[in-house]
Design an enzyme around this catalytic site. Structure first.
Site, mmCIF file in Angstrom:
data_model
loop_
_atom_site.group_PDB
_atom_site.id
_atom_site.type_symbol
_atom_site.label_atom_id
_atom_site.label_comp_id
_atom_site.label_asym_id
_atom_site.label_seq_id
_atom_site.Cartn_x
_atom_site.Cartn_y
_atom_site.Cartn_z
ATOM 1 N N HIS A 96 -64.396 -63.245 53.802
ATOM 2 C CA HIS A 96 -65.441 -64.010 53.532
ATOM 3 C C HIS A 96 -66.768 -63.905 54.124
ATOM 4 C CE1 HIS A 96 -62.556 -67.123 51.474
ATOM 5 N NE2 HIS A 96 -62.830 -66.020 50.514
ATOM 6 N N CYS A 157 -53.728 -60.768 57.347
ATOM 7 C CA CYS A 157 -53.544 -61.342 58.755
ATOM 8 C C CYS A 157 -52.214 -61.645 59.122
ATOM 9 C CB CYS A 157 -54.272 -62.642 58.902
ATOM 10 S SG CYS A 157 -54.291 -63.202 60.680
ATOM 11 N N HIS A 185 -57.785 -71.457 46.797
ATOM 12 C CA HIS A 185 -57.983 -70.601 47.819
ATOM 13 C C HIS A 185 -57.162 -69.481 47.536
ATOM 14 C CE1 HIS A 185 -58.670 -68.639 51.602
ATOM 15 N NE2 HIS A 185 -59.803 -69.340 51.720
ATOM 16 N N GLU A 187 -55.645 -67.608 49.779
ATOM 17 C CA GLU A 187 -54.527 -67.464 50.860
ATOM 18 C C GLU A 187 -53.452 -68.411 50.462
ATOM 19 O OE1 GLU A 187 -53.688 -69.096 55.368
ATOM 20 O OE2 GLU A 187 -55.643 -68.398 55.005
ATOM 21 N N CYS A 288 -53.312 -71.295 63.071
ATOM 22 C CA CYS A 288 -53.890 -69.981 63.542
ATOM 23 C C CYS A 288 -54.628 -70.171 64.846
ATOM 24 C CB CYS A 288 -54.795 -69.221 62.521
ATOM 25 S SG CYS A 288 -55.868 -68.013 63.177
ATOM 26 N N SER A 317 -66.251 -69.390 52.928
ATOM 27 C CA SER A 317 -65.180 -69.299 54.026
ATOM 28 C C SER A 317 -65.120 -70.743 54.411
ATOM 29 C CB SER A 317 -66.241 -68.784 55.186
ATOM 30 O OG SER A 317 -65.213 -68.891 56.578
ATOM 31 N N SER A 318 -63.553 -70.836 54.268
ATOM 32 C CA SER A 318 -62.947 -72.287 54.685
ATOM 33 C C SER A 318 -63.161 -72.742 56.067
ATOM 34 C CB SER A 318 -61.727 -72.328 54.145
ATOM 35 O OG SER A 318 -60.797 -73.480 54.494
ATOM 36 N N ASN A 319 -62.941 -71.493 56.817
ATOM 37 C CA ASN A 319 -63.030 -71.964 58.498
ATOM 38 C C ASN A 319 -64.395 -72.310 58.797
ATOM 39 O OD1 ASN A 319 -63.965 -69.679 60.120
ATOM 40 N ND2 ASN A 319 -63.244 -68.725 58.451
#
Length: 407
Positions: A96, A157, A185, A187, A288, A317-319
């Site tokens: 992202h 990942c 999302h 993922e 993670c 971008s979620s993070n």
């Protein structure tokens, strides 16, 4: 479909690649020139602080590209080197970050288009090369590409793959996977495709609603209306919440994932007692490392006396969004931007609010000495950080010069 058997079969296929193509050295040099920054390295070397004029930058001690992202981007670059003439596609954004994805487009990597919420794979032909991004791809997409006779380059990942293994264990034990994540999302879509029965909860409030239903029952129709797009087909809360396992989208806020896990453990303990707990609850650590490190560094950074915070990363971008949440909770004026192009002209900035809406702030950099916290999400190259820091320095210098000339 036996997803585990399919994945094992795919991984033994000569058309499947997960370890690169031997061009690591050339690609590493290319990535360094395109994405690294001497300015950011200078800040690192100076104990993550740098003062120029009346601006002091405090950089988070963990930020930017994580190992999984760097690996995915490197594999995408290697793929183009190894297949210079073939048509190459990618099923989603590699990561992202707009600048990285644009760079792949310049390298003639095609992005699968989405029509009415569905990806259009009709453009992909036998013999084409298809990259699976860092977030992974659903098992249905992998099967479709395999059936088409494509060469598949899997950059998923390893932390995401670890979550897939967890939901496979839930499925084998006939546990419903409760996934902490965003149901739309990519993922989480991929993770849920490997699960059997699943329910996706966005946050602690939704998890508490589910826990209360487990203990006290409730209106099934209301439940299904609330989670209709976030559960497996045919999901029945009266039947499918007797045995649950916890999983997560790797980019969610660590502390909330932990709270949700403890909530369901206590819920099942209360309902079934300690002797039967293991028959009704499973939990594995799928948080993670990189996400956790960036969140921990952000919590440390907000303890500084900051005038404002800049959080850098893709707007989807979620993070990065979760890093922004930490600043907002501390009531630090903060701006989530994805590139230096969001700054200017003049002393203005276009930024993403937590609501997802874009806003423009005028005179966002105050006059006089200021302390600015800087962090970036796991998909953000150092060069993007450097461009933004340099633009801040330039604006503050021009403001100071204008003030000096007026006096």
């Amino acid at each position: 479909m036996d997803t585990k058997a399919f994945k094992r079969s795919l991984q033994h296929s000569e058309n499947y690649h997960r370890k690169g193509f031997g061009h690591q050295a050339e690609v590493a040099t290319q990535l360094q020139s395109e994405y690294q920054s001497n300015l950011v390295q200078e800040i690192r070397d100076n104990n993550y602080t740098l003062q120029r004029g009346d601006v002091t930058i405090y950089l988070a001690k963990a930020f930017g590209f994580c190992w999984g992202v760097e690996r995915a981007v490197a594999m995408a670059y290697e793929t183009r080197q190894h297949f210079p003439q073939e048509r190459i596609w990618i099923t989603n954004e590699i990561i992202h970050n707009p600048s990285v994805n644009q760079r792949l487009r310049e390298m003639q990597v095609g992005f699968i288009s989405v029509e009415d919420g569905k990806k259009d794979f009709s453009v992909v032909e036998s013999g084409d090369v298809v990259i699976l991004p860092a977030f992974g791809a659903s098992v249905q997409e992998m099967q479709l590409l395999n059936d088409k006779g494509c060469t598949i380059v899997d950059t998923t990942c390893p932390w995401v793959s670890k979550v897939w293994n967890t939901v496979e264990k839930h499925k084998k034990g006939e546990y419903t996977s409760i996934i902490h994540g965003k149901y739309n999302h990519e993922e989480t879509l991929a993770t849920s495709s490997f699960a059997g029965k699943y329910l996706i909860v966005l946050n602690l409030a939704q998890a508490e609603y589910v826990a209360n239903y487990i203990l006290n029952g409730g209106d099934k129709n209301e439940f299904l209306a609330k989670f209709g797009r976030a559960c497996s087909a045919g999901f029945d809360p009266d039947r499918d919440l007797e045995r649950v396992g916890i999983a997560n989208q790797t980019t969610m806020l660590k502390s909330e994932t932990e709270q949700i896990g403890k909530l369901f453990e206590h819920t099942m303990l209360k309902k079934y007692g300690p002797t039967e707990l293991n028959d009704h609850f499973q939990s594995f650590n799928t948080i993670c490392d990189a996400t956790q490190e960036r969140q921990d560094a952000m919590f440390e950074l907000v303890e500084e006396k900051l005038d404002l915070m800049v959080v850098i990363g893709g707007f989807n971008s979620s993070n990065t969004t979760h890093l922004q949440e930490i600043a907002v909770e501390r009531e630090i004026p903060s701006y989530h931007i994805d590139s230096a192009d969001r700054i200017g002209p003049g002393n203005r900035v276009e930024h993403r609010q937590l609501s997802g809406e874009l806003a423009v702030a005028e005179n966002w950099l105050p006059e006089g000495a200021i302390a600015i916290g800087i962090t970036s999400g796991a998909s953000t190259p150092d060069k993007v950080v450097a461009d933004i820091v340099q633009k801040i320095f330039d604006i503050k210098l021009s403001l100071a010069t204008a003030y000096s000339n007026s006096n």
